[in-house]
Design an enzyme around this catalytic site. Structure first.
Site, mmCIF file in Angstrom:
data_model
loop_
_atom_site.group_PDB
_atom_site.id
_atom_site.type_symbol
_atom_site.label_atom_id
_atom_site.label_comp_id
_atom_site.label_asym_id
_atom_site.label_seq_id
_atom_site.Cartn_x
_atom_site.Cartn_y
_atom_site.Cartn_z
ATOM 1 C CD GLN A 196 -3.122 -4.363 6.536
ATOM 2 O OE1 GLN A 196 -3.157 -3.357 5.834
ATOM 3 N NE2 GLN A 196 -3.629 -5.518 6.146
ATOM 4 C CG ASP B 194 -9.699 -0.306 4.710
ATOM 5 O OD1 ASP B 194 -9.371 -0.434 3.520
ATOM 6 O OD2 ASP B 194 -9.125 -0.886 5.655
ATOM 7 C CE LYS C 206 -3.793 -2.397 2.255
ATOM 8 N NZ LYS C 206 -4.434 -2.791 3.510
#
Ligand code: NAP
Length: 297
Positions: free
Chosen positions: A101, A124, A57
């Site tokens: 995460q 997200d 990422k």
């Protein structure tokens, strides 16, 4: 007679195209806005798979010109410490997206942490406010994986209106938002899960099949309607007899290739699209903050 082979929905190529578009938009905006978009990725502990995802990422951010404010914390970090960090990032004007995460170490409550993120920085798209916006069909940050699937289907001009779509899996991360997005696109949606009776019959009805169960080989050619579009979200690491490990989806790709019309490869299908949508969401938050037109890339 030649055997028919499904066309690939190439997520890797589309993700590269989206990255290019984002890089260009970000460069253009530098003359009007004196900072790049910013994404903060919080990682706790030393799970090697998570570390690889985070690196991936951060690399993607660097490629398109998004500043990444990655923070890596030791396993014993407390809930309170992480909540304080999220509160600081919520207020930080350089940060447009925040993501935690997953998975987190056992002593941490991921859902409570997720709820602390400012919904407008929820890169997200998993905050209840953004999921609520999706349910209501309102503008909001969309969950990256299903959003990536929708973008892929759109790129290949796959018609969805009135089609039978089956989603295998009902997680809050993939299955549920996926079903809602397909519904928003006027598909007739069925969700199957581990308690569904007769998965084969349900799946055989699908014009559009989304496999998101995390079970290698779950979907075989006998279950797929000829001409169906098959999207394999599954990402499962399996070890071969020679001891080598590789990534496979939920779908038996080889056998399905002669039945389906379109198919996503694993790797190179949904995975890269998830990262592209994370960047897209971060850019969308940034653009919205400055009142810039956020046309789709
Ligand atoms: P999850 O939370 O474990 O959910 C799996 C879902 O599949 C559950 O709803 C479960 O049903 C259902 N299921 C399990 N076994 C089944 C079976 N035999 N028949 C029908 N349904 C079954 O997993 P997830 O987070 O949604 O992820 C699913 C897969 O996608 C995993 O392989 C994951 O690694 C992958 N993934 C890929 C990406 C990407 O970027 N490509 C992103 C996220 C996830 P119940 O609800 O009844 O338990």
């Amino acid at each position: 007679m030649t055997t028919k082979t499904a066309k690939l929905l190439d997520g890797k190529a589309l993700a590269a195209k989206i990255h290019q578009g984002l890089a260009q938009r970000i460069t253009e905006l530098q003359s009007q806005i004196d900072r790049p978009p910013g994404l903060a990725v919080l990682m706790v502990g030393d799970n090697p798979a998570s570390a690889a995802y985070v690196r991936n990422k951060e690399k993607a951010c660097a490629k398109v010109g998004i500043a990444s404010f990655g923070q890596h914390f030791p396993t014993q970090t407390t809930q309170g410490e992480l909540e304080a960090i999220i509160a600081t990032l919520n207020q930080d004007a350089k940060v447009d997206g925040i993501l935690v995460q997953l998975p987190l170490p056992q002593h941490l409550d991921a859902v409570t942490l997720l709820h602390q993120i400012d919904p407008d920085k929820d890169a997200d798209g998993l905050h209840p406010v953004n999921l609520g916006r999706l349910v209501r069909g309102e503008v909001g940050l969309r969950s990256c994986t299903p959003y990536g699937v929708m973008r892929l289907l759109q790129e290949y001009e796959i018609p969805l209106q009135g089609k039978q779509a089956v989603v295998v899996g009902r997680s809050i991360l993939v299955g549920k938002p996926m079903a809602l997005m397909l519904l928003e696109a006027d598909a007739t949606v069925t969700i199957a899960h581990s308690r569904s009776h007769n998965l084969k019959t349900i799946v055989q009805n699908a014009d559009i099949l989304i496999a998101a169960a995390g079970k290698p080989g779950l979907i075989t050619a006998q279950m797929v309607k000829p001409g169906a579009v098959v999207v394999d979200v599954g990402m499962n690491r399996v070890t071969d007899v020679d001891g080598k490990s590789r990534l496979v989806g939920d779908v038996d790709l080889e056998s399905i290739a002669s039945v389906a019309e379109f198919l996503t490869p694993v790797p190179g299908g949904v995975g890269p699209m998830t990262v592209a949508m994370l960047l897209q969401n971060t850019f969308a938050s940034y653009a919205r903050r400055y009142g810039v037109n956020n046309r789709e890339l």
